[in-house]
Design a protein around this motif. Structure first.
Motif, PDB file in Angstrom:
ATOM      1  N   TYR A 184       0.823  -1.209   0.000  1.00  0.00           N
ATOM      2  CA  TYR A 184       0.000   0.000   0.000  1.00  0.00           C
ATOM      3  C   TYR A 184       0.860   1.264   0.000  1.00  0.00           C
ATOM      4  O   TYR A 184       0.458   2.298  -0.540  1.00  0.00           O
ATOM      5  N   ASP A 227     -11.477  -7.085   1.740  1.00  0.00           N
ATOM      6  CA  ASP A 227     -11.731  -5.738   2.249  1.00  0.00           C
ATOM      7  C   ASP A 227     -11.294  -5.574   3.702  1.00  0.00           C
ATOM      8  O   ASP A 227     -11.268  -4.461   4.222  1.00  0.00           O
ATOM      9  N   GLN A 228     -10.966  -6.684   4.362  1.00  0.00           N
ATOM     10  CA  GLN A 228     -10.579  -6.603   5.763  1.00  0.00           C
ATOM     11  C   GLN A 228      -9.213  -5.957   5.894  1.00  0.00           C
ATOM     12  O   GLN A 228      -8.231  -6.392   5.291  1.00  0.00           O
ATOM     13  N   LYS A 229      -9.146  -4.916   6.684  1.00  0.00           N
ATOM     14  CA  LYS A 229      -7.874  -4.207   6.884  1.00  0.00           C
ATOM     15  C   LYS A 229      -7.036  -4.975   7.898  1.00  0.00           C
ATOM     16  O   LYS A 229      -7.482  -5.251   9.014  1.00  0.00           O
ATOM     17  N   LYS A 233      -2.208   1.591  11.229  1.00  0.00           N
ATOM     18  CA  LYS A 233      -2.341   2.857  10.510  1.00  0.00           C
ATOM     19  C   LYS A 233      -1.037   3.318   9.858  1.00  0.00           C
ATOM     20  O   LYS A 233      -1.054   4.177   8.977  1.00  0.00           O
ATOM     21  N   GLU A 235       0.577   1.450   7.972  1.00  0.00           N
ATOM     22  CA  GLU A 235       0.588   0.667   6.736  1.00  0.00           C
ATOM     23  C   GLU A 235       1.846  -0.207   6.617  1.00  0.00           C
ATOM     24  O   GLU A 235       2.291  -0.545   5.524  1.00  0.00           O
TER      25      GLU A 235
END
Length: 268
Positions: A184, A227-229, A233, A235
């Motif tokens: 990401y 879609d599950q993170k 934060k 990353e």
């Protein structure tokens, strides 16, 4: 009258003699007590000593639930095993550590003593080695610097395994593989996936030579398109969900290898 008294006396003597013989018989009668068998040692819950080494993943950075990252979760699952009374954990994970740092860490006396007593050893290392290459070549990333550093990584990892085995030849080593933390952050660098695969391959081959070691892949967990993170934060580090999935995978590997049955340590 005299005859009556004599008769009574004789009867009394006879009865007294019978009673004495009866009492004597009761007193000398052998008594057999059957001793209960001691429970088999395998049914006595034991304590397990887990030593965790490595970087921020072992430290649990990113886990805002305060469950201790994957180490804390694996510990909880192990303590649910009927063979295990409790798990004693020595967590030597430090944020930012690379293989060079771990080599030095393994010379510290408290780490050496913990390794000697360990029943299970868990390691995460290498992510910061790759991150270091990225930082040094951020404007000209290609395969060459990664593959050059991969050779150094391999030599250092070999030294790390040799050092651990010098202190403890029996405890299983659970080595957790790398995942791509840049998916990401740097989405335009799909080559990183190949780099991760090559570095993991190095670790797998090394672990194959040690019959008491297990490689646990986790790259597929974090490369999922769901879609599950799963990342914190920043990353980079796992979040609570990511650590839970890691712990499930690690515990499953331990179960498949019967580690909790073969290597549970000392009675207390």
């Amino acid at each position: 009258m005299i005859r009556k008294v004599i008769t009574i006396g004789i009867v009394s003597l006879i009865l007294t003699g019978c009673m004495s013989e009866s009492i004597s018989t009761l007193e000398t009668k052998p008594v057999s007590l059957t001793q209960k068998d001691e429970p088999s040692e395998e049914f006595i819950p034991k304590s397990l000593k887990l030593v965790a080494l490595g970087d921020s993943l072992t430290k649990g950075v990113g886990d805002e639930s305060d469950q201790g990252g994957y180490v804390g979760r694996v510990t909880d699952m192990l303590e649910e095993e009927k063979e295990i009374k409790e798990v004693h954990v020595d967590n030597f994970g430090i944020r930012g550590h690379k293989t060079t740092n771990l080599q030095k860490r393994l010379k510290e006396e408290n780490v050496v003593q913990a390794l000697k007593q360990a029943d299970v050893i868990v390691i995460t290392i290498g992510g910061n080695d790759i991150m270091n290459v990225v930082r040094q070549n951020i404007f000209s990333l290609d395969f060459e610097p990664f593959r050059k550093e991969q050779l150094n990584f391999e030599r250092r990892l070999e030294d790390i395994f040799a050092t651990i085995r010098a202190h403890n030849s029996n405890a299983p080593i659970i080595f957790v593989g790398l995942y791509n933390p840049f998916k990401y952050m740097l989405p335009n660098l799909p080559e990183i996936d190949q780099i991760i695969e090559e570095w993991n391959s190095v670790s797998k081959q090394m672990i194959k030579s040690d019959e008491n070691s297990v490689f646990v892949p986790v790259d597929d967990i974090f490369s999922s398109q769901s879609d599950q993170k799963l990342l914190y934060k920043d990353e980079f580090h796992p979040n609570e969900s990511g650590y839970t999935l890691m712990a499930d995978r690690i515990y499953q590997a331990m179960t498949n290898e019967d580690i909790t049955k073969k290597f549970v340590g000392r009675n207390e």
